[in-house]
Design a protein around this motif. Structure first.
Motif, PDB file in Angstrom:
ATOM      1  N   LEU A  44       3.644   4.980  -0.717  1.00 62.39           N
ATOM      2  CA  LEU A  44       2.296   5.252  -1.212  1.00 62.39           C
ATOM      3  C   LEU A  44       1.831   4.147  -2.159  1.00 62.39           C
ATOM      4  O   LEU A  44       0.704   3.674  -2.064  1.00 62.39           O
ATOM      5  CB  LEU A  44       2.264   6.610  -1.908  1.00 62.39           C
ATOM      6  CG  LEU A  44       0.916   7.076  -2.442  1.00 62.39           C
ATOM      7  CD1 LEU A  44      -0.095   7.198  -1.302  1.00 62.39           C
ATOM      8  CD2 LEU A  44       1.065   8.395  -3.168  1.00 62.39           C
ATOM      9  N   ASN A  45       2.714   3.699  -3.039  1.00 57.96           N
ATOM     10  CA  ASN A  45       2.355   2.612  -3.949  1.00 57.96           C
ATOM     11  C   ASN A  45       2.101   1.309  -3.203  1.00 57.96           C
ATOM     12  O   ASN A  45       1.187   0.555  -3.557  1.00 57.96           O
ATOM     13  CB  ASN A  45       3.435   2.421  -5.016  1.00 57.96           C
ATOM     14  CG  ASN A  45       3.367   3.482  -6.090  1.00 57.96           C
ATOM     15  OD1 ASN A  45       2.305   4.019  -6.357  1.00 57.96           O
ATOM     16  ND2 ASN A  45       4.503   3.789  -6.689  1.00 57.96           N
ATOM     17  N   GLU A  46       2.884   1.038  -2.163  1.00 52.65           N
ATOM     18  CA  GLU A  46       2.649  -0.162  -1.351  1.00 52.65           C
ATOM     19  C   GLU A  46       1.295  -0.094  -0.660  1.00 52.65           C
ATOM     20  O   GLU A  46       0.572  -1.094  -0.594  1.00 52.65           O
ATOM     21  CB  GLU A  46       3.769  -0.333  -0.324  1.00 52.65           C
ATOM     22  CG  GLU A  46       5.095  -0.753  -0.909  1.00 52.65           C
ATOM     23  CD  GLU A  46       6.206  -0.790   0.129  1.00 52.65           C
ATOM     24  OE1 GLU A  46       5.924  -0.639   1.345  1.00 52.65           O
ATOM     25  OE2 GLU A  46       7.362  -0.965  -0.270  1.00 52.65           O
ATOM     26  N   LEU A  47       0.949   1.060  -0.136  1.00 52.83           N
ATOM     27  CA  LEU A  47      -0.349   1.227   0.524  1.00 52.83           C
ATOM     28  C   LEU A  47      -1.502   1.062  -0.459  1.00 52.83           C
ATOM     29  O   LEU A  47      -2.541   0.479  -0.123  1.00 52.83           O
ATOM     30  CB  LEU A  47      -0.424   2.592   1.206  1.00 52.83           C
ATOM     31  CG  LEU A  47       0.439   2.755   2.458  1.00 52.83           C
ATOM     32  CD1 LEU A  47       0.395   4.207   2.935  1.00 52.83           C
ATOM     33  CD2 LEU A  47      -0.029   1.832   3.556  1.00 52.83           C
ATOM     34  N   ILE A  48      -1.324   1.559  -1.670  1.00 51.18           N
ATOM     35  CA  ILE A  48      -2.363   1.390  -2.692  1.00 51.18           C
ATOM     36  C   ILE A  48      -2.550  -0.085  -3.013  1.00 51.18           C
ATOM     37  O   ILE A  48      -3.688  -0.568  -3.121  1.00 51.18           O
ATOM     38  CB  ILE A  48      -2.000   2.202  -3.959  1.00 51.18           C
ATOM     39  CG1 ILE A  48      -2.118   3.696  -3.677  1.00 51.18           C
ATOM     40  CG2 ILE A  48      -2.887   1.809  -5.141  1.00 51.18           C
ATOM     41  CD1 ILE A  48      -1.555   4.582  -4.769  1.00 51.18           C
ATOM     42  N   THR A  49      -1.445  -0.808  -3.143  1.00 52.54           N
ATOM     43  CA  THR A  49      -1.520  -2.243  -3.427  1.00 52.54           C
ATOM     44  C   THR A  49      -2.219  -2.979  -2.294  1.00 52.54           C
ATOM     45  O   THR A  49      -3.090  -3.833  -2.534  1.00 52.54           O
ATOM     46  CB  THR A  49      -0.103  -2.815  -3.633  1.00 52.54           C
ATOM     47  OG1 THR A  49       0.539  -2.088  -4.677  1.00 52.54           O
ATOM     48  CG2 THR A  49      -0.150  -4.288  -3.999  1.00 52.54           C
ATOM     49  N   ARG A  50      -1.874  -2.666  -1.062  1.00 50.50           N
ATOM     50  CA  ARG A  50      -2.516  -3.300   0.093  1.00 50.50           C
ATOM     51  C   ARG A  50      -4.005  -2.988   0.147  1.00 50.50           C
ATOM     52  O   ARG A  50      -4.822  -3.853   0.454  1.00 50.50           O
ATOM     53  CB  ARG A  50      -1.857  -2.850   1.390  1.00 50.50           C
ATOM     54  CG  ARG A  50      -0.491  -3.437   1.616  1.00 50.50           C
ATOM     55  CD  ARG A  50       0.067  -2.976   2.944  1.00 50.50           C
ATOM     56  NE  ARG A  50       1.425  -3.433   3.124  1.00 50.50           N
ATOM     57  CZ  ARG A  50       2.148  -3.147   4.178  1.00 50.50           C
ATOM     58  NH1 ARG A  50       1.650  -2.402   5.155  1.00 50.50           N
ATOM     59  NH2 ARG A  50       3.384  -3.597   4.283  1.00 50.50           N
ATOM     60  N   ALA A  51      -4.361  -1.750  -0.147  1.00 48.18           N
ATOM     61  CA  ALA A  51      -5.781  -1.365  -0.129  1.00 48.18           C
ATOM     62  C   ALA A  51      -6.556  -2.127  -1.201  1.00 48.18           C
ATOM     63  O   ALA A  51      -7.688  -2.565  -0.956  1.00 48.18           O
ATOM     64  CB  ALA A  51      -5.917   0.135  -0.340  1.00 48.18           C
ATOM     65  N   ASP A  52      -5.959  -2.299  -2.380  1.00 48.59           N
ATOM     66  CA  ASP A  52      -6.628  -3.059  -3.441  1.00 48.59           C
ATOM     67  C   ASP A  52      -6.828  -4.517  -3.034  1.00 48.59           C
ATOM     68  O   ASP A  52      -7.896  -5.095  -3.258  1.00 48.59           O
ATOM     69  CB  ASP A  52      -5.833  -2.990  -4.744  1.00 48.59           C
ATOM     70  CG  ASP A  52      -5.881  -1.616  -5.396  1.00 48.59           C
ATOM     71  OD1 ASP A  52      -6.814  -0.836  -5.072  1.00 48.59           O
ATOM     72  OD2 ASP A  52      -4.990  -1.315  -6.209  1.00 48.59           O
ATOM     73  N   LYS A  53      -5.806  -5.123  -2.424  1.00 48.00           N
ATOM     74  CA  LYS A  53      -5.934  -6.510  -1.965  1.00 48.00           C
ATOM     75  C   LYS A  53      -7.014  -6.626  -0.887  1.00 48.00           C
ATOM     76  O   LYS A  53      -7.800  -7.576  -0.884  1.00 48.00           O
ATOM     77  CB  LYS A  53      -4.601  -7.011  -1.407  1.00 48.00           C
ATOM     78  CG  LYS A  53      -3.561  -7.292  -2.460  1.00 48.00           C
ATOM     79  CD  LYS A  53      -2.261  -7.777  -1.830  1.00 48.00           C
ATOM     80  CE  LYS A  53      -1.191  -8.006  -2.866  1.00 48.00           C
ATOM     81  NZ  LYS A  53       0.087  -8.435  -2.264  1.00 48.00           N
TER      82      LYS A  53
END
Length: 77
Positions: A44-53
């Motif tokens: 979930l944290n990885e997906l949040i980071t990708r979405a922000d990028k």
């Protein structure tokens, strides 16, 4: 005679299907109540980071398009 025909499926349901159904139901309820696992939390944290990028990239691309082709937004509408 009619009652015997109905009793067999009911007995089979009560012996085999109902207990399995209850076990699976309460197991899934327990898993939901436990929350996220460590692996799911990491994903979930990885997906949040990708979405922000991705959001940053979209903003950059829109800024570039605004300067190079100011009419580009009218094509989208």
């Amino acid at each position: 005679m009619n009652m015997d025909i109905l009793m067999a499926p009911i007995i089979i349901f009560m012996i085999f299907v109902a207990p399995i159904w209850l076990i699976l139901h309460y197991r899934s309820k327990r898993q939901v109540s436990q929350g996220l696992t460590e692996e799911e939390y990491t994903q979930l944290n990885e997906l949040i980071t990708r979405a922000d990028k991705m959001a940053q990239r979209i903003e950059t691309l829109e800024a570039i398009l605004d300067t190079e082709a100011p009419q580009w937004r009218k094509h989208d509408e």
